[in-house]
Design a protein around this motif. Structure first.
Motif, PDB file in Angstrom:
ATOM      1  N   PRO A   1      16.799  59.596   9.545  1.00  0.00           N
ATOM      2  CA  PRO A   1      15.842  60.643   9.156  1.00  0.00           C
ATOM      3  C   PRO A   1      14.915  60.146   8.058  1.00  0.00           C
ATOM      4  CG  PRO A   1      18.117  61.268   8.604  1.00  0.00           C
ATOM      5  CD  PRO A   1      18.182  59.919   9.220  1.00  0.00           C
ATOM      6  N   ARG A   2      13.702  60.662   8.046  1.00  0.00           N
ATOM      7  CA  ARG A   2      12.724  60.243   7.044  1.00  0.00           C
ATOM      8  C   ARG A   2      13.148  60.727   5.660  1.00  0.00           C
ATOM      9  NH1 ARG A   2       6.379  61.849   7.379  1.00  0.00           N
ATOM     10  NH2 ARG A   2       5.859  61.247   5.264  1.00  0.00           N
ATOM     11  N   LYS A   3      13.014  59.831   4.673  1.00  0.00           N
ATOM     12  CA  LYS A   3      13.387  60.235   3.309  1.00  0.00           C
ATOM     13  C   LYS A   3      12.227  61.017   2.716  1.00  0.00           C
ATOM     14  CE  LYS A   3      16.120  56.077   2.539  1.00  0.00           C
ATOM     15  NZ  LYS A   3      15.436  54.906   3.099  1.00  0.00           N
TER      16      LYS A   3
ATOM     17  N   SER B   1       5.790  51.676  15.228  1.00  0.00           N
ATOM     18  CA  SER B   1       5.983  53.010  14.632  1.00  0.00           C
ATOM     19  C   SER B   1       5.195  54.024  15.433  1.00  0.00           C
ATOM     20  CB  SER B   1       5.523  53.028  13.179  1.00  0.00           C
ATOM     21  OG  SER B   1       4.125  52.862  13.124  1.00  0.00           O
ATOM     22  N   GLY B   2       5.528  55.325  15.238  1.00  0.00           N
ATOM     23  CA  GLY B   2       4.941  56.383  16.053  1.00  0.00           C
ATOM     24  C   GLY B   2       5.665  56.441  17.386  1.00  0.00           C
ATOM     25  N   SER B   3       5.347  57.468  18.163  1.00  0.00           N
ATOM     26  CA  SER B   3       5.912  57.564  19.512  1.00  0.00           C
ATOM     27  C   SER B   3       4.958  58.353  20.396  1.00  0.00           C
ATOM     28  CB  SER B   3       7.291  58.227  19.486  1.00  0.00           C
ATOM     29  OG  SER B   3       7.255  59.404  18.689  1.00  0.00           O
ATOM     30  N   GLY B   4       3.699  58.410  19.973  1.00  0.00           N
ATOM     31  CA  GLY B   4       2.682  59.125  20.740  1.00  0.00           C
ATOM     32  C   GLY B   4       1.950  58.186  21.674  1.00  0.00           C
TER      33      GLY B   4
ATOM     34  N   SER C   1       7.205  61.983  12.772  1.00  0.00           N
ATOM     35  CA  SER C   1       7.092  62.408  11.377  1.00  0.00           C
ATOM     36  C   SER C   1       8.442  62.810  10.785  1.00  0.00           C
ATOM     37  CB  SER C   1       6.081  63.548  11.252  1.00  0.00           C
ATOM     38  OG  SER C   1       6.351  64.525  12.211  1.00  0.00           O
ATOM     39  N   THR C   2       9.491  62.921  11.611  1.00  0.00           N
ATOM     40  CA  THR C   2      10.792  63.306  11.050  1.00  0.00           C
ATOM     41  C   THR C   2      11.747  62.123  10.838  1.00  0.00           C
ATOM     42  OG1 THR C   2      11.487  63.870  13.288  1.00  0.00           O
ATOM     43  CG2 THR C   2      10.788  65.696  11.894  1.00  0.00           C
ATOM     44  N   GLY C   3      11.450  60.965  11.423  1.00  0.00           N
ATOM     45  CA  GLY C   3      12.337  59.815  11.225  1.00  0.00           C
ATOM     46  C   GLY C   3      12.075  58.714  12.225  1.00  0.00           C
ATOM     47  N   CYS C   4      12.995  57.721  12.277  1.00  0.00           N
ATOM     48  CA  CYS C   4      12.777  56.621  13.224  1.00  0.00           C
ATOM     49  C   CYS C   4      14.080  56.268  13.935  1.00  0.00           C
ATOM     50  CB  CYS C   4      12.208  55.396  12.515  1.00  0.00           C
ATOM     51  SG  CYS C   4      13.393  54.409  11.625  1.00  0.00           S
ATOM     52  N   ILE C   5      13.945  55.586  15.081  1.00  0.00           N
ATOM     53  CA  ILE C   5      15.134  55.085  15.779  1.00  0.00           C
ATOM     54  C   ILE C   5      15.081  53.559  15.788  1.00  0.00           C
ATOM     55  CG2 ILE C   5      15.554  57.114  17.227  1.00  0.00           C
ATOM     56  CD1 ILE C   5      14.174  54.171  19.002  1.00  0.00           C
ATOM     57  N   TYR C   6      16.271  52.951  15.722  1.00  0.00           N
ATOM     58  CA  TYR C   6      16.402  51.491  15.832  1.00  0.00           C
ATOM     59  C   TYR C   6      17.320  51.222  17.005  1.00  0.00           C
ATOM     60  CZ  TYR C   6      17.855  46.724  14.719  1.00  0.00           C
ATOM     61  OH  TYR C   6      18.119  45.383  14.786  1.00  0.00           O
ATOM     62  N   ASP C   7      16.805  50.503  17.989  1.00  0.00           N
ATOM     63  CA  ASP C   7      17.586  50.196  19.192  1.00  0.00           C
ATOM     64  C   ASP C   7      17.617  48.673  19.358  1.00  0.00           C
ATOM     65  OD1 ASP C   7      18.645  49.746  21.661  1.00  0.00           O
ATOM     66  OD2 ASP C   7      17.486  51.292  22.689  1.00  0.00           O
TER      67      ASP C   7
ATOM     68  N   LYS D   1       8.141  63.093  24.596  1.00  0.00           N
ATOM     69  CA  LYS D   1       6.992  63.353  23.725  1.00  0.00           C
ATOM     70  C   LYS D   1       5.836  64.063  24.422  1.00  0.00           C
ATOM     71  CE  LYS D   1       8.356  62.177  19.778  1.00  0.00           C
ATOM     72  NZ  LYS D   1       8.274  63.122  18.650  1.00  0.00           N
ATOM     73  N   ASN D   2       5.648  63.794  25.737  1.00  0.00           N
ATOM     74  CA  ASN D   2       4.457  64.343  26.401  1.00  0.00           C
ATOM     75  C   ASN D   2       4.750  65.620  27.189  1.00  0.00           C
ATOM     76  OD1 ASN D   2       3.676  61.828  25.495  1.00  0.00           O
ATOM     77  ND2 ASN D   2       3.423  60.931  27.518  1.00  0.00           N
ATOM     78  N   VAL D   3       6.035  65.800  27.565  1.00  0.00           N
ATOM     79  CA  VAL D   3       6.333  66.964  28.407  1.00  0.00           C
ATOM     80  C   VAL D   3       7.174  67.987  27.630  1.00  0.00           C
ATOM     81  CG1 VAL D   3       7.306  67.748  30.602  1.00  0.00           C
ATOM     82  CG2 VAL D   3       6.244  65.472  30.459  1.00  0.00           C
ATOM     83  N   THR D   4       8.366  67.554  27.170  1.00  0.00           N
ATOM     84  CA  THR D   4       9.211  68.533  26.469  1.00  0.00           C
ATOM     85  C   THR D   4       8.840  68.648  24.990  1.00  0.00           C
ATOM     86  OG1 THR D   4      10.902  66.818  26.163  1.00  0.00           O
ATOM     87  CG2 THR D   4      11.179  68.283  28.023  1.00  0.00           C
ATOM     88  N   ARG D   5       8.028  67.701  24.496  1.00  0.00           N
ATOM     89  CA  ARG D   5       7.519  67.716  23.116  1.00  0.00           C
ATOM     90  C   ARG D   5       8.649  67.838  22.085  1.00  0.00           C
ATOM     91  NH1 ARG D   5       1.953  67.720  23.925  1.00  0.00           N
ATOM     92  NH2 ARG D   5       1.476  68.306  26.056  1.00  0.00           N
ATOM     93  N   GLY D   6       9.670  66.972  22.271  1.00  0.00           N
ATOM     94  CA  GLY D   6      10.829  66.967  21.374  1.00  0.00           C
ATOM     95  C   GLY D   6      10.686  65.940  20.245  1.00  0.00           C
ATOM     96  N   ARG D   7      11.766  65.800  19.467  1.00  0.00           N
ATOM     97  CA  ARG D   7      11.781  64.900  18.308  1.00  0.00           C
ATOM     98  C   ARG D   7      12.398  63.551  18.710  1.00  0.00           C
ATOM     99  NH1 ARG D   7       8.752  65.588  14.761  1.00  0.00           N
ATOM    100  NH2 ARG D   7       7.586  65.963  16.617  1.00  0.00           N
ATOM    101  N   ILE D   8      12.045  62.472  18.028  1.00  0.00           N
ATOM    102  CA  ILE D   8      12.514  61.132  18.395  1.00  0.00           C
ATOM    103  C   ILE D   8      14.024  60.995  18.168  1.00  0.00           C
ATOM    104  CG2 ILE D   8      12.119  59.926  16.175  1.00  0.00           C
ATOM    105  CD1 ILE D   8      11.205  58.560  19.665  1.00  0.00           C
ATOM    106  N   SER D   9      14.610  61.869  17.330  1.00  0.00           N
ATOM    107  CA  SER D   9      16.061  61.825  17.093  1.00  0.00           C
ATOM    108  C   SER D   9      16.833  61.956  18.409  1.00  0.00           C
ATOM    109  CB  SER D   9      16.483  62.930  16.120  1.00  0.00           C
ATOM    110  OG  SER D   9      16.003  64.173  16.592  1.00  0.00           O
TER     111      SER D   9
END
Ligand code: NDP
Length: 453
Positions: free
Chosen positions: A305-307, A236-239, A262-268, A284-292
């Motif tokens: 998405p996180r419930k 969990s997390g992506s930092g 904090s907005t949700g998770c991905i399953y691959d 996450k480190n450069v464009t600072r986007g969301r995991i979606s």
């Protein structure tokens, strides 16, 4: 609990009724110490226990700064200097809107025993702000950091208190904090760790918490005659911690199938291989986007998405052999722990601080899950911070290979220490007890030697 530990717990409930995270951390710690306290000389150790739960110093300050539009802003800054029995206070800074005194105190309390387990000369501290770096421009983050350290600089120093990063504080923030600290003091010292290796940082510091977590978990599997080869893992997390946990797991032949924010998770289901991990690092480190965005870039992955109404955390519902919570505190509830047990999880190792609730930990223990608590499992970050301090003091930079070797040695040593301590005190297999008791005895004995201060 016995009388002495129960009374202490009641005292912190009465003194700080709203500090629920701090109470949770102390409760877990006292549960372990409870098992040995009757065998220790009463007056001596009881008197240390009540001092241990009281910070040596807690500093709270205002942080004024301005947005790019010139709008005046105000945030709260904190530094809790918990315990200096083993060395200068040491522990990260967290920038997240949820930060309050309870969270900083729980983190500083945990940090004291974590640092003790590393075997290095470091006391325990933690700090941060309720500032949210998300959505802020680089220059806003820079102005905030400069204002934050302008106040904090009065209370820290290479031999006093050495902050580092945590949630929301990475290489960019450490750079801004260090630059302003250097201007204020007119000296170039190792007062912050997590610096760039270009100007005083240690190689392997960004990787250290994630790599260390996997080294410790590998030692646990090794004891059972197993390895990570072919194992499916949930992260969990992506930092920072999550990214390097995935990197090390991949290199050991495991397949990681989840990440979150904090907005949700991905399953691959096909696995987050090194190419996909490079995408996550840029995201996450450069464009600072969301995991979606991951599920848009890689069609084999699905985004959940996180419930908002609480309930089960989706990350812990997928089948796997091992789980690595690397986001934040209390992200594995009793329901989540039951879900993991149902899918036959073999090992849970905590990359984040206190990610599992007290009930969750009990469920893992009751069901024979190998469980590594944060204060041991994520100690790799602060261990390499300690090595960064040593390099700064001697004005020498070690090679990445040398630091990585030291990290592996320290993590294997921590595992052997907590495993053997648990066994020695009649809690074989309970690494929570092993970590709390081993961490406690070292700090307590140092405090006794130093006159109970
Ligand atoms: P980062 O800021 O790099 O990453 C944090 C990650 O956790 C992000 O993916 C973030 O998502 C997610 N997250 C944060 N808060 C929440 C929340 N309330 N709910 C759901 N997801 C959340 O931090 P780190 O990787 O450095 O730290 C992660 C954990 O590891 C923390 O518990 C920290 O204390 C611990 N730790 C870190 C060490 C280090 O060396 N960095 C050392 C030892 C422990 P989003 O981007 O959406 O906020």
């Amino acid at each position: 609990m016995r009388d002495v530990t129960a009374e202490l717990f009641q005292k912190i409930q009465k003194d700080d009724p709203n500090q629920t995270e701090f109470q949770q951390a102390v409760h877990e710690f006292l549960n372990s110490v409870d098992k040995i306290i009757d065998d220790l000389p009463h007056v001596v150790y009881h008197k240390v226990l009540d001092r241990l739960i009281e910070p040596e110093r807690a500093i709270m300050f205002r942080v004024p700064w301005t947005t790019d539009e010139g709008i005046l802003q105000i945030n709260r800054g904190f530094r809790v200097q918990m315990n200096s029995a083993l060395g200068p206070y040491k522990g990260g800074l967290r920038f997240h809107p949820s930060v309050n005194l309870s969270i900083v105190k729980f983190l500083a309390f945990e940090q004291t025993f974590k640092n003790s387990l590393t075997g290095l000369q470091m006391g325990g501290g933690k700090g941060g702000s309720n500032f949210d770096p998300k959505g802020k421009s680089d220059s806003e983050v820079m102005r905030f950091c400069q204002s934050f350290i302008t106040e904090l600089s009065r209370h820290i120093g290479a031999d006093t208190d050495v902050p580092a990063g945590d949630i929301g504080v990475g290489g960019r923030e450490i750079g801004y904090l260090f630059g302003q600290y250097k201007r204020l003091r007119n000296e170039f010292t190792g007062t912050l760790t997590g610096k760039s290796p270009l100007w005083g940082g240690s190689y392997i510091r960004p990787e250290a918490t994630g790599y260390g977590l996997v080294y410790l978990a590998a030692a646990m599997l090794h004891d059972k005659g197993e390895s990570f080869e072919g194992k499916t893992c949930l992260v969990s997390g992506s930092g920072n911690v999550a990214q390097y946990t995935v990197e090390k797991l991949n290199s050991l032949g495991a397949k990681v199938v989840t990440l979150s924010d904090s907005t949700g998770c991905i399953y691959d289901p096909s696995g987050i291989d090194d190419k996909k991990l490079r995408y996550v690092k840029t995201l996450k480190n450069v464009t600072r986007g969301r995991i979606s965005a991951y599920a848009e870039a890689f069609k084999e992955a699905e985004y959940f998405p996180r419930k908002e109404n609480g309930g089960a955390n989706q990350v812990w519902t997928f089948a796997a052999d091992c789980a690595f919570p690397c986001a934040t505190q209390n992200e594995i509830s009793a329901t989540d722990a039951r879900n993991l047990v149902k899918s036959n999880i073999k090992l849970v190792a905590e990359g984040a601080n206190m990610p599992t609730t007290l009930e969750g930990v009990d469920i893992f223990h009751d069901n024979g899950v190998l469980f590594a608590p944060a204060k041991a499992a994520n100690a790799g970050g602060v261990a390499v911070s300690g090595l960064e301090m040593a390099q700064n003091s001697s004005r020498i930079q070690w090679t990445a290979e040398k630091v990585d070797q030291q990290l592996q040695r320290i993590m294997k040593g921590i595992y052997a220490n907590i495993r053997d301590t648990a066994k020695h005190y009649g809690s074989e297999g309970n690494l929570v007890d092993g970590a709390n008791i081993a961490g406690f005895l070292k700090v307590a004995n140092a405090m006794i030697d130093q006159g109970y201060v």
